[in-house]
Design an enzyme around this catalytic site. Sequence first.
Site, PDB file in Angstrom:
ATOM      1  N   LYS A  84      11.934  45.627  21.222  1.00 55.49           N
ATOM      2  CA  LYS A  84      13.386  45.557  21.420  1.00 55.49           C
ATOM      3  C   LYS A  84      13.705  44.149  21.868  1.00 55.49           C
ATOM      4  CE  LYS A  84      17.065  48.397  21.493  1.00 55.49           C
ATOM      5  NZ  LYS A  84      17.289  49.620  20.716  1.00 55.49           N
ATOM      6  N   ASP A 211      35.674  58.422  25.694  1.00 55.15           N
ATOM      7  CA  ASP A 211      35.344  57.022  25.390  1.00 55.15           C
ATOM      8  C   ASP A 211      36.182  56.139  26.313  1.00 55.15           C
ATOM      9  OD1 ASP A 211      35.233  54.326  23.987  1.00 55.15           O
ATOM     10  OD2 ASP A 211      34.008  55.505  22.631  1.00 55.15           O
TER      11      ASP A 211
HETATM   12  P1  NAI Z   1      28.998  51.522  19.193  1.00 55.19           P
HETATM   13  O1  NAI Z   1      29.020  50.249  19.957  1.00 55.19           O
HETATM   14  O2  NAI Z   1      29.601  51.585  17.827  1.00 55.19           O
HETATM   15  O3  NAI Z   1      29.706  52.674  20.066  1.00 55.19           O
HETATM   16  C1  NAI Z   1      29.562  52.831  21.434  1.00 55.19           C
HETATM   17  C2  NAI Z   1      30.838  53.523  21.932  1.00 55.19           C
HETATM   18  O4  NAI Z   1      30.643  53.896  23.296  1.00 55.19           O
HETATM   19  C3  NAI Z   1      32.077  52.645  21.885  1.00 55.19           C
HETATM   20  O5  NAI Z   1      33.148  53.337  21.254  1.00 55.19           O
HETATM   21  C4  NAI Z   1      32.367  52.357  23.368  1.00 55.19           C
HETATM   22  O6  NAI Z   1      33.765  52.180  23.637  1.00 55.19           O
HETATM   23  C5  NAI Z   1      31.833  53.610  24.013  1.00 55.19           C
HETATM   24  N1  NAI Z   1      31.504  53.500  25.433  1.00 55.19           N
HETATM   25  C6  NAI Z   1      30.912  52.465  26.076  1.00 55.19           C
HETATM   26  N2  NAI Z   1      30.755  52.751  27.385  1.00 55.19           N
HETATM   27  C7  NAI Z   1      31.245  54.003  27.565  1.00 55.19           C
HETATM   28  C8  NAI Z   1      31.351  54.878  28.677  1.00 55.19           C
HETATM   29  N3  NAI Z   1      30.938  54.525  29.888  1.00 55.19           N
HETATM   30  N4  NAI Z   1      31.911  56.092  28.493  1.00 55.19           N
HETATM   31  C9  NAI Z   1      32.348  56.480  27.276  1.00 55.19           C
HETATM   32  N5  NAI Z   1      32.274  55.689  26.174  1.00 55.19           N
HETATM   33  C10 NAI Z   1      31.730  54.474  26.324  1.00 55.19           C
HETATM   34  O7  NAI Z   1      27.461  51.989  19.161  1.00 55.19           O
HETATM   35  P2  NAI Z   1      26.746  52.993  18.170  1.00 55.19           P
HETATM   36  O8  NAI Z   1      26.150  52.258  17.035  1.00 55.19           O
HETATM   37  O9  NAI Z   1      27.656  54.150  17.899  1.00 55.19           O
HETATM   38  O10 NAI Z   1      25.540  53.492  19.086  1.00 55.19           O
HETATM   39  C11 NAI Z   1      25.761  54.391  20.166  1.00 55.19           C
HETATM   40  C12 NAI Z   1      24.483  54.585  20.927  1.00 55.19           C
HETATM   41  O11 NAI Z   1      23.490  55.117  20.053  1.00 55.19           O
HETATM   42  C13 NAI Z   1      23.887  53.308  21.519  1.00 55.19           C
HETATM   43  O12 NAI Z   1      23.286  53.593  22.751  1.00 55.19           O
HETATM   44  C14 NAI Z   1      22.804  52.920  20.508  1.00 55.19           C
HETATM   45  O13 NAI Z   1      21.737  52.193  21.088  1.00 55.19           O
HETATM   46  C15 NAI Z   1      22.333  54.293  20.065  1.00 55.19           C
HETATM   47  N6  NAI Z   1      21.731  54.300  18.761  1.00 55.19           N
HETATM   48  C16 NAI Z   1      22.408  53.805  17.696  1.00 55.19           C
HETATM   49  C17 NAI Z   1      21.828  53.832  16.442  1.00 55.19           C
HETATM   50  C18 NAI Z   1      22.550  53.344  15.232  1.00 55.19           C
HETATM   51  O14 NAI Z   1      22.023  53.501  14.120  1.00 55.19           O
HETATM   52  N7  NAI Z   1      23.762  52.764  15.370  1.00 55.19           N
HETATM   53  C19 NAI Z   1      20.479  54.363  16.234  1.00 55.19           C
HETATM   54  C20 NAI Z   1      19.876  54.920  17.431  1.00 55.19           C
HETATM   55  C21 NAI Z   1      20.497  54.863  18.640  1.00 55.19           C
HETATM   56  N1  PHE Z   2      19.097  50.115  17.434  1.00 55.72           N
HETATM   57  C1  PHE Z   2      18.873  51.330  16.698  1.00 55.72           C
HETATM   58  C2  PHE Z   2      17.837  52.198  17.388  1.00 55.72           C
HETATM   59  O1  PHE Z   2      17.708  52.128  18.573  1.00 55.72           O
HETATM   60  C3  PHE Z   2      18.583  51.066  15.214  1.00 55.72           C
HETATM   61  C4  PHE Z   2      17.356  50.246  14.938  1.00 55.72           C
HETATM   62  C5  PHE Z   2      16.163  50.876  14.597  1.00 55.72           C
HETATM   63  C6  PHE Z   2      17.407  48.849  14.904  1.00 55.72           C
HETATM   64  C7  PHE Z   2      15.024  50.132  14.254  1.00 55.72           C
HETATM   65  C8  PHE Z   2      16.265  48.116  14.579  1.00 55.72           C
HETATM   66  C9  PHE Z   2      15.099  48.763  14.247  1.00 55.72           C
HETATM   67  O2  PHE Z   2      17.191  53.057  16.820  1.00 55.72           O
END
Ligand code: NAI
Ligand code: PHE
Length: 359
Positions: A84, A211
């Site tokens: 990471k 959110d």
């Molecule tokens: P994003 O940045 O698009 O969405 C995060 C959302 O959480 C935003 O709408 C933000 O306003 C909200 N937020 C932040 N702090 C908050 C709080 N205290 N209470 C309520 N809402 C809050 O991120 P994304 O891509 O949707 O990812 C979400 C989570 O999933 C992250 O932790 C990320 O590491 C994890 N994740 C994402 C993956 C992906 O493919 N995008 C894959 C695996 C895990």
């Molecule tokens: N950040 C995402 C995760 O935590 C997506 C990701 C996967 C990014 C693998 C890079 C490599 O899973």
Amino acid sequence: MTVTSLDPHPLPPWPGELTSLRVDEPSGTWSVIAVHSTRRGPAVGGTRAMTYPSLREAVADARRLADAMTAKVAVAGLPMGGGKSVLALPAPRHRLDDATWRRALEAHGRHIELLHGTYWTGPDIGTGSADMDELRQHTTYAFGRAETAGGSGSSAEATAVGVVAAVRAAVREAGRPGLAGLRILVQGLGAVGLRVAELVVAAGARLLVADVDPARVAAAAGLAGAVEVVAPEAVTRTPCDVLVPGAVGGLIDLGVARELPCRIVVGAANNVLADPAAADVLAARGVVVAPDFVANAGGAIHLVGREVLGWSAAQVLARAAAIEDTLAEVFADARARGIGSVRAALDRAERSLATEPAA
Ligand code: NAI
Ligand code: PHE
């Protein structure tokens, strides 16, 4: 370089392979790369860009997230390791001017390039496809560029599909036939959370949302007839059948675990548990926990599947949906051995790490 030379408080020992730190003085940004394991292949894990109270906390976060990536890709059966990186910014990203942000990305890209492919990055909190396009100008080792730039684009759809598959497995484990009529609370309505909300509504669930960004809440409120909006600070006190934390990690500490009024927790965010012991507290209370590193593997499956293994979009989605079967096996193993689901999933990762990945 060790962080102990920069900080009076030594970091706890870490069994990972490498922690590399570089500072970009002009932008005031630290780039931290943590490689936990390359045993199954090059380490993969996103770039998280945010502010931290100290460099020490940035390093600790990168390491914890790298640990989770090793377990994630091992359980998902991908021929990769876990790492990471963190960009510890001098100010929140939305307050940085474009030139400063691009400088920080350039420095980070050069840092990644110095590791010659030991670590591959991708999007995470604070970075997206456009940033991967930019990074790719300074390093070969970045997944998730926009499709128009030759990458595989957003991993959010596959992540959401996998998270909902995990919800299905956890609901069955809790003795319920399906999602219809269940109160499902989605915290964080970003790229992943909003899509999870759409999918559970389509499956007949009653949706609750939270959110910090009112625009995201408004987007979710349009999804179903009677969406219940929960204040962000009330999430862990709101009764629900299924809680899906999808914002930042660390939502459930020991105190929350003792009181959480929900029957099931499915982690979309990484490292939902602030304390590993919270898993035991939840298990002892009969709360079904779908470990985040199993439930949210769809993003890694998308990025590695499309960009390393040559899978089609349909193959990626099928593999993400199969998280339901993987979790059912984890739950069955936990029941048979009288242990918690997080322990059972970590054991599964260990077994996977002890064997050669399939070619
Ligand atoms: P994003 O940045 O698009 O969405 C995060 C959302 O959480 C935003 O709408 C933000 O306003 C909200 N937020 C932040 N702090 C908050 C709080 N205290 N209470 C309520 N809402 C809050 O991120 P994304 O891509 O949707 O990812 C979400 C989570 O999933 C992250 O932790 C990320 O590491 C994890 N994740 C994402 C993956 C992906 O493919 N995008 C894959 C695996 C895990
Ligand atoms: N950040 C995402 C995760 O935590 C997506 C990701 C996967 C990014 C693998 C890079 C490599 O899973």
